[in-house]
Design an enzyme around this catalytic site. Structure first.
Site, PDB file in Angstrom:
ATOM      1  N   ARG A 129       2.151   9.866  -3.279  1.00  7.97           N
ATOM      2  CA  ARG A 129       3.569  10.128  -3.604  1.00  7.97           C
ATOM      3  C   ARG A 129       3.870   9.882  -5.081  1.00  7.97           C
ATOM      4  NH1 ARG A 129       8.153   7.400   0.015  1.00  7.97           N
ATOM      5  NH2 ARG A 129       7.104   5.430  -0.488  1.00  7.97           N
ATOM      6  N   ARG A 152       5.604   4.447  -7.411  1.00  8.03           N
ATOM      7  CA  ARG A 152       6.100   3.119  -7.049  1.00  8.03           C
ATOM      8  C   ARG A 152       4.963   2.115  -7.020  1.00  8.03           C
ATOM      9  NH1 ARG A 152       9.617   4.209  -1.767  1.00  8.03           N
ATOM     10  NH2 ARG A 152       8.757   2.155  -1.270  1.00  8.03           N
ATOM     11  N   ARG A 196       3.645  -2.757   5.144  1.00  2.00           N
ATOM     12  CA  ARG A 196       4.932  -2.115   5.475  1.00  2.00           C
ATOM     13  C   ARG A 196       4.875  -1.440   6.847  1.00  2.00           C
ATOM     14  NH1 ARG A 196       4.853   1.007   0.051  1.00  2.00           N
ATOM     15  NH2 ARG A 196       6.398   2.440   0.915  1.00  2.00           N
TER      16      ARG A 196
HETATM   17  P1  ADP Z   1       9.450   3.316   2.509  1.00  4.71           P
HETATM   18  O1  ADP Z   1      10.317   4.179   3.350  1.00  4.71           O
HETATM   19  O2  ADP Z   1       8.431   4.079   1.723  1.00  4.71           O
HETATM   20  O3  ADP Z   1       8.886   2.117   3.237  1.00  4.71           O
HETATM   21  P2  ADP Z   1      11.761   2.215   1.076  1.00  4.71           P
HETATM   22  O4  ADP Z   1      12.024   2.723  -0.276  1.00  4.71           O
HETATM   23  O5  ADP Z   1      12.665   2.641   2.173  1.00  4.71           O
HETATM   24  O6  ADP Z   1      10.256   2.561   1.397  1.00  4.71           O
HETATM   25  O7  ADP Z   1      11.737   0.623   1.060  1.00  4.71           O
HETATM   26  C1  ADP Z   1      11.006  -0.109   0.105  1.00  4.71           C
HETATM   27  C2  ADP Z   1      11.097  -1.597   0.412  1.00  4.71           C
HETATM   28  O8  ADP Z   1      12.470  -2.021   0.320  1.00  4.71           O
HETATM   29  C3  ADP Z   1      10.658  -2.002   1.809  1.00  4.71           C
HETATM   30  O9  ADP Z   1       9.259  -2.252   1.873  1.00  4.71           O
HETATM   31  C4  ADP Z   1      11.484  -3.276   2.044  1.00  4.71           C
HETATM   32  O10 ADP Z   1      10.912  -4.386   1.347  1.00  4.71           O
HETATM   33  C5  ADP Z   1      12.789  -2.957   1.353  1.00  4.71           C
HETATM   34  N1  ADP Z   1      13.803  -2.336   2.251  1.00  4.71           N
HETATM   35  C6  ADP Z   1      14.336  -1.088   2.133  1.00  4.71           C
HETATM   36  N2  ADP Z   1      15.248  -0.868   3.083  1.00  4.71           N
HETATM   37  C7  ADP Z   1      15.292  -2.003   3.842  1.00  4.71           C
HETATM   38  C8  ADP Z   1      16.039  -2.401   5.000  1.00  4.71           C
HETATM   39  N3  ADP Z   1      16.933  -1.578   5.583  1.00  4.71           N
HETATM   40  N4  ADP Z   1      15.812  -3.644   5.486  1.00  4.71           N
HETATM   41  C9  ADP Z   1      14.940  -4.490   4.914  1.00  4.71           C
HETATM   42  N5  ADP Z   1      14.202  -4.185   3.841  1.00  4.71           N
HETATM   43  C10 ADP Z   1      14.377  -2.952   3.297  1.00  4.71           C
HETATM   44  P1  ADP Z   2       9.822   8.278   3.221  1.00  4.50           P
HETATM   45  O1  ADP Z   2      11.163   8.451   2.511  1.00  4.50           O
HETATM   46  O2  ADP Z   2       9.951   8.381   4.704  1.00  4.50           O
HETATM   47  O3  ADP Z   2       9.085   7.042   2.797  1.00  4.50           O
HETATM   48  P2  ADP Z   2       8.965  10.574   1.565  1.00  4.50           P
HETATM   49  O4  ADP Z   2       9.994  11.614   1.819  1.00  4.50           O
HETATM   50  O5  ADP Z   2       9.022   9.864   0.272  1.00  4.50           O
HETATM   51  O6  ADP Z   2       8.913   9.522   2.791  1.00  4.50           O
HETATM   52  O7  ADP Z   2       7.523  11.257   1.742  1.00  4.50           O
HETATM   53  C1  ADP Z   2       6.316  10.527   1.514  1.00  4.50           C
HETATM   54  C2  ADP Z   2       5.290  11.442   0.802  1.00  4.50           C
HETATM   55  O8  ADP Z   2       4.861  12.448   1.719  1.00  4.50           O
HETATM   56  C3  ADP Z   2       5.846  12.183  -0.416  1.00  4.50           C
HETATM   57  O9  ADP Z   2       4.837  12.260  -1.386  1.00  4.50           O
HETATM   58  C4  ADP Z   2       6.228  13.568   0.131  1.00  4.50           C
HETATM   59  O10 ADP Z   2       6.137  14.588  -0.875  1.00  4.50           O
HETATM   60  C5  ADP Z   2       5.188  13.771   1.232  1.00  4.50           C
HETATM   61  N1  ADP Z   2       5.713  14.517   2.393  1.00  4.50           N
HETATM   62  C6  ADP Z   2       6.989  14.540   2.875  1.00  4.50           C
HETATM   63  N2  ADP Z   2       7.071  15.327   3.983  1.00  4.50           N
HETATM   64  C7  ADP Z   2       5.808  15.791   4.208  1.00  4.50           C
HETATM   65  C8  ADP Z   2       5.233  16.663   5.215  1.00  4.50           C
HETATM   66  N3  ADP Z   2       5.958  17.187   6.208  1.00  4.50           N
HETATM   67  N4  ADP Z   2       3.911  16.929   5.129  1.00  4.50           N
HETATM   68  C9  ADP Z   2       3.141  16.388   4.132  1.00  4.50           C
HETATM   69  N5  ADP Z   2       3.624  15.577   3.161  1.00  4.50           N
HETATM   70  C10 ADP Z   2       4.934  15.274   3.197  1.00  4.50           C
END
Ligand code: ADP
Ligand code: ADP
Ligand code: ZN
Length: 210
Positions: A123, A157, A168
């Site tokens: 990503r 990130r 996670r």
């Molecule tokens: P992803 O969907 O890739 O896990 P996010 O950007 O949603 O990542 O979250 C990054 C980090 O922020 C998480 O690993 C957690 O530490 C924190 N976080 C985000 N949203 C929440 C939530 N609703 N409750 C607790 N921690 C959260």
């Molecule tokens: P989340 O917000 O749930 O953590 P993201 O939307 O950031 O997830 O997506 C995680 C990664 O996977 C990104 O690099 C994105 O471009 C890719 N991605 C999103 N949807 C798909 C899909 N349907 N198939 C393959 N890769 C995807």
């Protein structure tokens, strides 16, 4: 005020789909992850408290998250509802949300665990507009140029590494996945196969919302 929740493991595609759903529904996207990263960057009290949890791939305490959401729903653009991305992640967060807004749809984007690491580790996003891409699955049309805004600056990130992702994912299974039943019992839970083409997933989500 009625709201939508996008639910799923890290890397499921919540942020990717949220950007598209916002275009069709007009509901502002609220990502607690983005809000926390902004707080860390700005060195706020919330950011300082949240950083160690985020770096370790652990959930940030509910009290901090609920406070962030209480502030966010006061903003004028929240009056017609919001689309939550990555919130709620625990039952206490969901209970707090139910006292703030009526959730009409929970959209669960399902992706097998075995695909999560490759999703997260590839990503990257645009520094200017935040558009999210992937090294293999969702490349920019022109290498090194953002499709959405033309910027040539991208970032990754710090927590998008294999060790933190596995942490996670563990937190997701332990603390977040029990919410699926909680919402299913309310009859508002929609499962979407997230292991497919991005466009097909968007079509199914919009159908579930209609
Ligand atoms: P992803 O969907 O890739 O896990 P996010 O950007 O949603 O990542 O979250 C990054 C980090 O922020 C998480 O690993 C957690 O530490 C924190 N976080 C985000 N949203 C929440 C939530 N609703 N409750 C607790 N921690 C959260
Ligand atoms: P989340 O917000 O749930 O953590 P993201 O939307 O950031 O997830 O997506 C995680 C990664 O996977 C990104 O690099 C994105 O471009 C890719 N991605 C999103 N949807 C798909 C899909 N349907 N198939 C393959 N890769 C995807
Ligand atoms: Zn951009």
């Amino acid at each position: 005020m009625t709201s939508i929740v996008l639910f799923g493991p890290p890397g499921a595609g919540k942020g990717t789909q949220a950007a598209r759903i916002t275009e069709s529904t007009g509901l502002p996207q609220v990502s607690t992850g983005d809000m926390l990263r902004a707080a860390v960057k700005n060195g706020t009290e919330t950011g300082i408290a949240a950083k160690e949890y985020m770096d370790a791939g652990k959930l940030v305490p509910d009290s901090i998250i609920i406070e962030l959401i209480r502030d966010r729903v006061q903003q004028p653009d929240a009056k017609n509802g919001l689309m939550f991305d990555g919130f709620p992640r625990t039952i206490p967060q969901a209970e707090a949300l139910s006292t703030i807004t009526e959730v009409t749809h929970v959209i669960a984007i399902e992706v097998p665990d075995g695909k999560i690491v490759e999703r997260i580790c590839g990503r990257f996003s645009c520094v200017s507009c935040g558009a999210v891409f992937h090294d293999i699955f969702n490349k920019t049309t022109v290498e090194g140029v953002c499709d959405q805004c033309g910027s040539t600056e991208f970032k990754r990130r710090a927590d998008d590494n294999e060790t933190t992702v596995l942490q996670r994912l563990g937190a997701y299974h332990e603390q977040t996945s029990p919410l699926a039943n909680w919402y299913d019992e309310q009859g508002i839970f929609h499962r979407i196969d997230g292991d497919r083409d991005i466009d097909k997933i968007t079509i199914d989500i919009l159908q579930a919302l209609s």
